[in-house]
Motif scaffolding. Structure first.
Motif, PDB file in Angstrom:
ATOM      1  N   PHE A  81      24.422  46.157  -8.612  1.00  0.00           N
ATOM      2  CA  PHE A  81      24.893  47.189  -7.702  1.00  0.00           C
ATOM      3  C   PHE A  81      25.751  48.314  -8.248  1.00  0.00           C
ATOM      4  CE2 PHE A  81      24.957  43.168  -5.147  1.00  0.00           C
ATOM      5  CZ  PHE A  81      24.398  43.734  -3.892  1.00  0.00           C
ATOM      6  N   PRO A  82      24.976  49.384  -8.936  1.00  0.00           N
ATOM      7  CA  PRO A  82      25.662  50.208  -9.640  1.00  0.00           C
ATOM      8  C   PRO A  82      26.343  51.243  -8.989  1.00  0.00           C
ATOM      9  CG  PRO A  82      22.962  50.307  -9.641  1.00  0.00           C
ATOM     10  CD  PRO A  82      23.318  49.192  -8.778  1.00  0.00           C
ATOM     11  N   GLY A  83      27.310  51.363  -9.460  1.00  0.00           N
ATOM     12  CA  GLY A  83      28.441  52.120  -8.932  1.00  0.00           C
ATOM     13  C   GLY A  83      29.636  51.429  -8.327  1.00  0.00           C
ATOM     14  N   PHE A  84      29.510  50.038  -8.238  1.00  0.00           N
ATOM     15  CA  PHE A  84      30.332  49.158  -7.609  1.00  0.00           C
ATOM     16  C   PHE A  84      30.938  48.201  -8.847  1.00  0.00           C
ATOM     17  CE2 PHE A  84      27.826  50.417  -4.003  1.00  0.00           C
ATOM     18  CZ  PHE A  84      28.946  50.679  -3.033  1.00  0.00           C
ATOM     19  N   GLY A  85      32.312  47.958  -8.640  1.00  0.00           N
ATOM     20  CA  GLY A  85      32.890  47.062  -9.522  1.00  0.00           C
ATOM     21  C   GLY A  85      33.088  45.813  -9.133  1.00  0.00           C
ATOM     22  N   THR A  86      34.219  45.234  -9.911  1.00  0.00           N
ATOM     23  CA  THR A  86      34.713  43.852  -9.388  1.00  0.00           C
ATOM     24  C   THR A  86      35.136  43.701  -8.065  1.00  0.00           C
ATOM     25  OG1 THR A  86      35.067  43.443 -11.830  1.00  0.00           O
ATOM     26  CG2 THR A  86      36.037  41.765 -10.317  1.00  0.00           C
ATOM     27  N   ASN A  87      35.602  45.063  -7.370  1.00  0.00           N
ATOM     28  CA  ASN A  87      36.256  45.002  -5.983  1.00  0.00           C
ATOM     29  C   ASN A  87      35.038  44.339  -5.099  1.00  0.00           C
ATOM     30  OD1 ASN A  87      37.954  45.547  -3.708  1.00  0.00           O
ATOM     31  ND2 ASN A  87      36.481  47.275  -3.595  1.00  0.00           N
ATOM     32  N   LEU A  88      33.782  44.774  -5.302  1.00  0.00           N
ATOM     33  CA  LEU A  88      32.751  44.464  -4.411  1.00  0.00           C
ATOM     34  C   LEU A  88      32.465  42.949  -4.585  1.00  0.00           C
ATOM     35  CD1 LEU A  88      30.348  45.388  -2.504  1.00  0.00           C
ATOM     36  CD2 LEU A  88      28.985  45.476  -4.501  1.00  0.00           C
ATOM     37  N   THR A  89      32.568  42.274  -5.789  1.00  0.00           N
ATOM     38  CA  THR A  89      32.517  40.680  -5.830  1.00  0.00           C
ATOM     39  C   THR A  89      33.625  40.091  -4.921  1.00  0.00           C
ATOM     40  OG1 THR A  89      31.622  41.168  -8.043  1.00  0.00           O
ATOM     41  CG2 THR A  89      32.552  38.690  -7.455  1.00  0.00           C
ATOM     42  N   ALA A  90      34.733  40.510  -5.152  1.00  0.00           N
ATOM     43  CA  ALA A  90      35.857  39.856  -4.338  1.00  0.00           C
ATOM     44  C   ALA A  90      35.835  40.227  -2.999  1.00  0.00           C
ATOM     45  CB  ALA A  90      37.224  40.699  -4.872  1.00  0.00           C
ATOM     46  N   GLN A  91      35.235  41.414  -2.551  1.00  0.00           N
ATOM     47  CA  GLN A  91      35.034  41.370  -0.969  1.00  0.00           C
ATOM     48  C   GLN A  91      33.891  40.699  -0.272  1.00  0.00           C
ATOM     49  OE1 GLN A  91      34.029  45.787  -1.351  1.00  0.00           O
ATOM     50  NE2 GLN A  91      35.839  46.359  -0.408  1.00  0.00           N
ATOM     51  N   PHE A  92      32.872  40.378  -1.093  1.00  0.00           N
ATOM     52  CA  PHE A  92      31.896  39.404  -0.825  1.00  0.00           C
ATOM     53  C   PHE A  92      32.400  38.115  -0.706  1.00  0.00           C
ATOM     54  CE2 PHE A  92      28.370  42.394  -2.176  1.00  0.00           C
ATOM     55  CZ  PHE A  92      27.985  42.821  -1.017  1.00  0.00           C
ATOM     56  N   TRP A  93      32.945  37.657  -1.691  1.00  0.00           N
ATOM     57  CA  TRP A  93      33.868  36.220  -1.940  1.00  0.00           C
ATOM     58  C   TRP A  93      34.669  36.096  -0.514  1.00  0.00           C
ATOM     59  CZ3 TRP A  93      34.129  32.220  -5.234  1.00  0.00           C
ATOM     60  CH2 TRP A  93      35.081  31.276  -5.064  1.00  0.00           C
ATOM     61  N   THR A  94      35.464  37.197  -0.447  1.00  0.00           N
ATOM     62  CA  THR A  94      36.425  37.148   0.975  1.00  0.00           C
ATOM     63  C   THR A  94      35.669  36.767   2.196  1.00  0.00           C
ATOM     64  OG1 THR A  94      38.061  38.463  -0.486  1.00  0.00           O
ATOM     65  CG2 THR A  94      38.400  38.027   2.141  1.00  0.00           C
ATOM     66  N   ILE A  95      34.799  37.678   2.543  1.00  0.00           N
ATOM     67  CA  ILE A  95      33.934  37.420   3.772  1.00  0.00           C
ATOM     68  C   ILE A  95      33.193  36.185   3.832  1.00  0.00           C
ATOM     69  CG2 ILE A  95      31.986  38.366   4.990  1.00  0.00           C
ATOM     70  CD1 ILE A  95      32.328  41.005   3.814  1.00  0.00           C
ATOM     71  N   SER A  96      32.831  35.604   2.594  1.00  0.00           N
ATOM     72  CA  SER A  96      32.033  34.315   2.649  1.00  0.00           C
ATOM     73  C   SER A  96      32.972  33.059   3.095  1.00  0.00           C
ATOM     74  CB  SER A  96      31.652  33.919   1.058  1.00  0.00           C
ATOM     75  OG  SER A  96      31.048  32.720   1.198  1.00  0.00           O
ATOM     76  N   ARG A  97      34.265  33.258   2.456  1.00  0.00           N
ATOM     77  CA  ARG A  97      35.469  32.077   2.660  1.00  0.00           C
ATOM     78  C   ARG A  97      35.890  32.205   4.342  1.00  0.00           C
ATOM     79  NH1 ARG A  97      33.418  31.875  -1.349  1.00  0.00           N
ATOM     80  NH2 ARG A  97      32.142  30.405   0.186  1.00  0.00           N
ATOM     81  N   PHE A  98      36.075  33.531   4.851  1.00  0.00           N
ATOM     82  CA  PHE A  98      36.256  33.758   6.132  1.00  0.00           C
ATOM     83  C   PHE A  98      35.350  32.954   6.833  1.00  0.00           C
ATOM     84  CE2 PHE A  98      39.783  36.947   5.301  1.00  0.00           C
ATOM     85  CZ  PHE A  98      40.636  36.369   5.968  1.00  0.00           C
TER      86      PHE A  98
END
Length: 272
Positions: A97-114
């Motif tokens: 995902f060009p232009g996206f950093g580690t924040n995107l990983t953490a967001q996907f992770w949070t959604i998955s856990r919820f």
């Protein structure tokens, strides 16, 4: 039937399975010491594999399942696995995902856990027996319709989250570039753990609907999943001990859920 021989075979299978998992854990730990990126992705892909297997088997048998707990969890794991897969792709240095950093990983992770925690929370609410006088074809139709409704609800939630991240850009930030989790990410970890604790309580209430082995496996899976959220709430640096331990717990938790749902729920259909 020779009962002692059957028990001996089961013990042998469990022993060999344990040896395989010990070997896998050792290899993964050695990988984590040398390359955390590879370790993280391998763990995520293992988790995605188990999540998709749970979904595929439950979805294939949806017309014959009267246990809606299984249907809810089976459908949910397709989306949990999908967001875990996106999280692995978005992990830094992969360039997916060009232009996206580690924040995107953490967001996907949070959604998955919820998604995972709330699924475990609401699933016991659907453990209501179908009336005995209903015809088999009526039960089959209701189960299939229920599965499609659940899939539609999860689809709407998932698409809404993706729109919020990529288009509206109003999904709360989860990670700062200075290697610190945001308050939203930390609070989410505590909230997810609380949801899983409530899920464990509800599971205990309906424990009579499960064979003891299935109940124990699901209970341990919930405890491990809650521990994962707490570990990552404390860990703000990738590659440190809490993060490595959390990934191991994550893999073990979804494997135990797989054992409870697939091995026991389908290979031993009278258990659930």
């Amino acid at each position: 039937m020779n009962i002692p021989a059957v028990r001996k075979n089961i013990l042998n299978v469990d022993f060999y399975e344990l040896m395989v998992w010990i070997t896998i854990v050792i290899l993964l730990y050695l990988i984590s010491l040398n390359n955390y990126l590879h370790f993280h992705i391998v763990i995520e892909l293992f988790s995605v594999y188990f999540a998709y297997v749970i979904f595929l088997i439950v979805w294939k048998a949806r017309s014959h399942l009267e246990n809606r707990y299984l249907l809810i969890l089976g459908v949910s794991y397709f989306f949990v696995g999908s967001f875990d897969f996106l999280s692995a792709l978005a992990f830094h240095h992969t360039g997916a995902f060009p232009g996206f950093g580690t924040n995107l990983t953490a967001q996907f992770w949070t959604i998955s856990r919820f998604l995972e925690s709330t699924s475990f929370l609401v699933a016991p609410l659907f453990l209501i027996r179908t009336g005995e006088r209903q015809e088999r074809n009526v039960k089959t139709l209701e189960s299939s319709i229920f599965a499609w409704k659940a899939f539609l609800v999860y689809s709407v939630i998932s698409v809404t989250c993706l729109i919020s991240i990529f288009f509206s850009e109003n999904f709360p930030a989860s990670y700062f570039q200075d290697s610190v989790f945001t308050q939203f990410k930390v609070a989410s970890g505590y909230l997810i753990s609380f949801i899983l604790l409530c899920s464990l309580f509800f599971l205990y209430i309906v424990r009579d609907r499960f064979e003891e082995k299935a109940f124990n496996l699901l209970s341990v899976s919930l405890v491990l999943t809650g521990s994962v959220s707490l570990l990552f709430a404390f860990d703000s640096q990738t590659g440190e001990v809490p993060g490595i331990l959390g990934l191991f717990f994550k893999l073990l938790s979804i494997y135990l859920a797989y054992k409870a749902i697939v091995d026991i729920g389908f290979e031993e259909p009278c258990s659930l």
